[in-house]
Scaffold this active site. Structure first.
Site, PDB file in Angstrom:
ATOM      1  N   GLU A  32       0.641  -1.223   0.030  1.00  0.00           N
ATOM      2  CA  GLU A  32      -0.070   0.127  -0.078  1.00  0.00           C
ATOM      3  C   GLU A  32       0.850   1.343   0.089  1.00  0.00           C
ATOM      4  O   GLU A  32       0.477   2.066  -0.773  1.00  0.00           O
ATOM      5  CB  GLU A  32      -0.899   0.085   1.194  1.00  0.00           C
ATOM      6  CG  GLU A  32      -1.996   0.913   1.315  1.00  0.00           C
ATOM      7  CD  GLU A  32      -1.545   2.363   1.896  1.00  0.00           C
ATOM      8  OE1 GLU A  32      -2.172   3.506   1.721  1.00  0.00           O
ATOM      9  OE2 GLU A  32      -0.478   2.481   2.724  1.00  0.00           O
ATOM     10  N   GLU A  33       1.935   1.183   0.712  1.00  0.00           N
ATOM     11  CA  GLU A  33       2.837   2.459   0.855  1.00  0.00           C
ATOM     12  C   GLU A  33       3.368   2.937  -0.274  1.00  0.00           C
ATOM     13  O   GLU A  33       3.565   4.306  -0.553  1.00  0.00           O
ATOM     14  CB  GLU A  33       4.050   2.163   2.058  1.00  0.00           C
ATOM     15  CG  GLU A  33       3.225   1.973   3.344  1.00  0.00           C
ATOM     16  CD  GLU A  33       2.596   3.024   3.977  1.00  0.00           C
ATOM     17  OE1 GLU A  33       2.525   4.416   3.418  1.00  0.00           O
ATOM     18  OE2 GLU A  33       2.236   2.930   5.015  1.00  0.00           O
ATOM     19  N   HIS A  90       4.750   7.048   9.450  1.00  0.00           N
ATOM     20  CA  HIS A  90       5.926   6.930   8.537  1.00  0.00           C
ATOM     21  C   HIS A  90       7.172   7.571   9.196  1.00  0.00           C
ATOM     22  O   HIS A  90       8.135   7.758   8.481  1.00  0.00           O
ATOM     23  CB  HIS A  90       5.776   8.084   7.422  1.00  0.00           C
ATOM     24  CG  HIS A  90       4.507   7.521   6.429  1.00  0.00           C
ATOM     25  ND1 HIS A  90       4.236   8.294   5.302  1.00  0.00           N
ATOM     26  CD2 HIS A  90       3.789   6.623   6.525  1.00  0.00           C
ATOM     27  CE1 HIS A  90       2.958   7.640   4.661  1.00  0.00           C
ATOM     28  NE2 HIS A  90       2.940   6.681   5.370  1.00  0.00           N
TER      29      HIS A  90
END
Length: 455
Positions: free
Chosen positions: A325-326, A423
């Site tokens: 996803e990132e 993050h």
């Protein structure tokens, strides 16, 4: 008379149904709080495996571990879905400093943005031009940008109560900043971290060059919020200062990874699929406990909580732990692609990707009729302090499924502390509260139960 009889029967049904539903929700929350598994899964994922950047060894170790845990739950089926993912590596830690005069420097914390190219081997040193957003580039023009480092310093808007709105208001400078600055001849890009507090932790995240040719790509890094404040202040005093940074990141060839999937077959409508999920990959600075280890273990808990409270779903209930996803969304896109190829009928999808904080409710992408139905369930959730039921964005990994009358939902925890960790190196297990994590899992299971029963 017939109308009166109908109303009496309807009232009796609602009272009975509500009582039955209250008992089931109580059982779900009791099980989640008194007999937790998700917190233990998350501890292993975070502390024994660690960061799970797509394509990394840790990502593959996470795939193996999570499959084993799903196998242990006695589900009807558990499998891996292959997906090709990008492999970007950070290399040795980045270095940066502000130079006010030869030999006079101040070190500042930075991290390369995901997908960025490296600096030259000896690093990059240049004068700096500060901007507040992409729109400032055209106003400055090539003459004032060429050969310089563009410093994007638009902060998240602190007076917005919804922190995801504040994030959305400035994340374009991280994602597209290098691509746009390169068009004006910039040598590199430094971006203020997407963080509402002042600290020394740079926040990673994905960036994109779009269709920019490889030879025109420039290095891009995030700078901590304290570092951004220092750099901005020093530029005010002396616009001719230099900024130096060195990063060693590389983009390698795509590698094969997997979505991890488990399901309970529906007892009445096995051809109708309900999905719960989170993304298994994470950035590499912390261990991805909030983003999105929490969402993965909560989704696994949904299946366990329903099974162990004696509820057998009418529809097939599937947990999907999405990969990548990132920095690519490959897992979500692959899952939707395979679902279309197999002509699977998805009726509901729920994602948890906003941290393991105290749950507040859900955002919903749905029809008017579905929304009215869900609003009728609000009193069932109020004893658990769940009050948010509003239309809005659901989740990145489930949105590729969107279409028709598919009901999409996103778990919405309290988000005020989320971007302190998002993050960054402090997205670690010790910052996840066990009770809050389990409340989120129970809240997801409660919604799945009600959707399965009444949709």
């Amino acid at each position: 008379m017939k109308k009166l009889l109908f109303l009496v029967l309807l009232f009796s049904f609602c009272v009975y149904g509500q009582t039955e539903d209250e008992k089931q929700l109580r059982a779900i929350y009791d099980k989640a709080l008194l007999d937790a598994r998700g917190y233990d899964w998350l501890e292993h994922l975070s502390n024994q495996i660690g960061p799970r950047l797509s394509g990394s060894l840790n990502a593959e170790r996470a795939v193996t571990y999570m499959r084993e845990q799903l196998d242990s739950l006695g589900l009807d089926r558990v499998w891996l879905q292959p997906v090709m993912v990008p492999k970007w590596v950070r290399g040795i830690p980045e270095v940066a400093y502000i130079e006010t005069s030869p030999g006079m420097t101040n070190n500042v914390p930075i991290c390369a943005l995901g997908g960025s190219v490296a600096t030259p081997a000896g690093g990059l040193k240049a004068k700096v031009v500060e901007v507040q957003g992409l729109e400032d580039l055209a106003a400055l023009g090539r003459e004032k940008i060429e050969g310089r480092i563009v410093f994007y310093n638009r902060p998240m808007q602190a007076n917005l109560i919804e922190t995801f709105e504040a994030y959305g208001g400035c994340v374009d400078q991280r994602y597209s900043g290098a691509r746009e600055a390169a068009k004006y001849g910039a040598a590199g890009v430094i971006v203020r971290s997407m963080n509402l507090r002042l600290d020394d932790l740079p926040h990673a995240g994905a960036m994109s060059y779009g269709d920019l040719p490889a030879e025109q790509r420039i290095p891009a890094a995030a700078i901590s919020t304290n570092g951004a404040e220092l750099l901005s202040g020093m530029l005010t005093l002396n616009p001719e200062i230099n900024f130096y940074f060195k990063q060693n990141c590389r983009q390698l060839a795509d590698v094969q990874s997997y979505n991890v999937i488990g399901e309970i077959k529906g007892s009445e409508h096995p051809g109708e699929v309900m999905v719960v999920g989170g993304h298994l990959d994470s950035w590499d600075l912390g261990d991805g406990a909030h983003d999105d280890g929490a969402g993965c273990v909560q989704s696994m808990e949904v299946l366990r909580l329903l099974r162990e409270t004696g509820y057998r779903p009418k529809r097939t209930l599937r947990v999907v732990l999405f990969m990548n996803e990132e920095n690519g969304l490959r897992g979500g896109n692959k899952y939707a692609e395979v679902a279309r190829e197999k002509n699977e009928k998805h009726v509901f999808a729920l994602e948890s990707d906003a941290g393991g904080f105290t749950p507040r409710g859900f955002t919903l992408e749905c029809t008017d009729e579905q929304y009215e139905l869900i609003l009728n369930w609000k009193p069932l959730f109020e004893p658990y302090l769940i009050h948010l039921f509003q239309r809005g964005y659901s989740g990145a990994d489930i949105r590729p499924l969107k279409g028709g009358d598919l009901l999409l939902a996103g778990l919405r925890p309290d988000s005020q502390r989320y971007f302190d960790h998002h993050h960054a190196a402090n997205d670690t297990f010790e910052h996840v509260n066990k009770r809050e994590l389990q409340l989120g899992a129970a809240t997801m299971a409660a919604l799945v139960y009600l959707v399965d029963k009444y949709l």
